[in-house]
Design an enzyme around this catalytic site. Structure first.
Site, short mmCIF file in Angstrom:
data_model
loop_
_atom_site.label_atom_id
_atom_site.label_comp_id
_atom_site.label_asym_id
_atom_site.label_seq_id
_atom_site.Cartn_x
_atom_site.Cartn_y
_atom_site.Cartn_z
N SER A 102 2.16 5.60 -11.13
CA SER A 102 3.53 5.12 -11.28
C SER A 102 4.12 5.53 -12.62
CB SER A 102 3.55 3.60 -11.17
OG SER A 102 4.80 3.08 -11.54
N TYR A 130 11.26 7.00 -10.72
CA TYR A 130 12.62 6.56 -10.44
C TYR A 130 13.52 7.52 -11.21
CZ TYR A 130 10.35 2.21 -8.99
OH TYR A 130 9.56 1.28 -8.37
N THR A 156 10.99 7.61 -5.72
CA THR A 156 11.18 6.35 -5.00
C THR A 156 12.67 6.11 -4.82
OG1 THR A 156 9.12 5.49 -5.85
CG2 THR A 156 10.69 3.87 -5.03
N LYS A 224 10.05 8.69 -1.24
CA LYS A 224 9.37 7.43 -0.87
C LYS A 224 10.38 6.32 -0.64
CE LYS A 224 5.93 4.10 -2.64
NZ LYS A 224 6.66 2.91 -3.13
N HIS A 248 8.39 -0.66 0.30
CA HIS A 248 8.00 -1.01 -1.07
C HIS A 248 7.11 -2.26 -1.07
CE1 HIS A 248 9.49 0.13 -5.30
NE2 HIS A 248 8.63 -0.84 -5.54
N ASP A 279 3.21 3.60 3.82
CA ASP A 279 2.47 2.52 3.14
C ASP A 279 3.11 1.19 3.47
OD1 ASP A 279 4.45 1.71 1.17
OD2 ASP A 279 3.79 3.34 -0.14
#
Ligand SMILES: Cc1cc2nc3c(=O)[nH]c(=O)nc-3n(C[C@H](O)[C@H](O)[C@H](O)COP(=O)(O)O)c2cc1C
Ligand SMILES: CCCCC(=O)C(=O)O
Length: 360
Positions: A102, A130, A156, A224, A248, A279
């Protein structure tokens, strides 16, 4: 086994950090539905196919030979264990699992990638980001990921604003305790000296920003947080390497469907043009196999990795990945599959009396 690690993690963690890891947005409906949706599915095995032991390797842009379970990006691993993301990366590399680190990691991407490569020279580490509105920040992060040897970027897209995590609000958990730093955010344009730049979320972002990112890097770019089939089609049109179907982990919009419920329509919309990952709520080998059958090329796990890490560091993460992969291998064999692609959507049916309706 995952349940035991979860309890061990809960016992070890500061309750405020446990709530941060475990919680979701709003009434935590999407969080709960991610699990319930898998529980509502049954698998229809095929028999006598002479399949032999299944080959678990999957081929993805940015990971030519990984297992079907990847480490979804989660923030702040040093809250779970002092070795933080380094421990996660070593366990992932040993298990042939792609690690998506991340942007909000508490270890710099270069150190995460180096830890993975100590275990396996060709370990796949991807960098999640991000997109940042401030000039030059995204570009600087991309250079760091490239220099670290990351083999893909993950943008994301489901976070135009921070999700409202009810437990964090209740606990007033809105900043990291002393000693934990979002290392990737140090030394960026606009960062205060010696302190990390705050991560911004922006509702202004559009496909044009994704285009700019693609122009700025040769790395494959995954998107994502896709749930709508039309967005998946756009992502393919826009040259994304692939999409990750995800809500998320129920931490952004609470009103969304479960990830696995959004998967079939996304897979159909994309029609094989780009790979689709998923996910959210994956807790067993049967969950892995159901997602593969419904069109996912691989599946990510978020919280289970954090349980392993908090319970026993690298060994705990290794246990989680070995357990899920071992179960997936067993279930694939029982389903008569040669490999992770040798499954079809008709092999997943709703549990209950309606499940076999289409054959009546
Ligand atoms: C504690 C925590 C932190 C997370 N941090 C990030 C993040 O920094 N970036 C991101 O794209 N997703 C983040 N996610 C979402 C995960 O990537 C993933 O979508 C989700 O955890 C999958 O659901 P699961 O936990 O049920 O496996 C986070 C999830 C959790 C639980
Ligand atoms: C800036 C940290 C974002 C982490 C995140 O995405 C989450 O907690 O779900």
């Amino acid at each position: 086994m995952l349940g035991e690690l979860r309890e061990k993690a809960r016992a070890r963690l500061d309750p405020v950090h446990w709530d941060y890891f475990e919680g979701g947005a709003g009434a935590e409906t999407a969080l709960a539905e991610n699990l319930r949706a898998f529980a509502r599915l049954a698998l229809l095995p095929r028999v006598l196919r002479g399949a032999g032991p299944p080959d678990l390797a999957v081929r993805l842009p940015g990971a030519p030979a990984a297992g079907p379970v990847f480490v979804a990006p989660t923030a702040f691993h040093t809250l779970a264990h002092p070795e933080g993301e380094r421990a996660t990366a070593r366990a992932a590399a040993a298990a042939d699992a792609v690690m998506v680190t991340s942007m909000a990691a508490t270890t710099a991407v270069a150190d995460v990638a180096a830890a993975a490569r100590e275990v396996r020279a060709d370990a796949a580490v991807w960098f999640q980001m991000y997109l940042q509105p401030r000039a030059g920040v995204t570009e600087a992060l991309v250079r760091r990921a490239e220099q670290a040897g990351c083999t893909a970027l993950v943008v994301t897209a489901d976070s135009p604003v921070f999700g409202r995590h009810s437990r964090d609000d209740r606990n007033d958990f809105h900043r990291l305790p002393p000693g934990h730093v979002t290392q990737n955010m140090l030394g960026l344009p606009g960062a205060p000296p010696g302190r990390p730049l705050d991560i911004a979320m922006s509702p202004e972002l559009s496909w044009a920003d994704l285009r700019r990112l693609r122009a700025a890097t040769g790395l494959p770019v995954w998107v994502k947080g896709v749930l709508h089939p039309a967005d998946a089609r756009l992502a393919a049109d826009e040259g994304a390497a692939g999409v990750i179907v995800s809500n998320h982990g129920g931490r952004q919009l609470d009103a969304v469907p479960a990830a696995v419920e959004a998967l079939p329509a996304v897979a159909e919309a994309v029609g094989g043009r780009i790979p689709v990952l998923l996910d959210g709520g994956v807790r067993s080998g049967a969950d892995v196999v159901a997602a593969l059958a419904l069109g996912a090329a691989a599946v990510g796990v978020g919280r289970p990795v954090l349980w392993g890490l908090a319970a026993s560091g690298e060994a705990g993460v290794a246990q989680v990945l070995a357990e899920l992969t071992g179960q997936a291998r067993h279930v694939l064999t029982l389903c008569g599959a040669r490999d992770c692609r040798d499954l079809t959507p008709d092999q997943v049916v709703p549990r209950g009396p309606e499940g076999m309706r289409r054959w009546r």
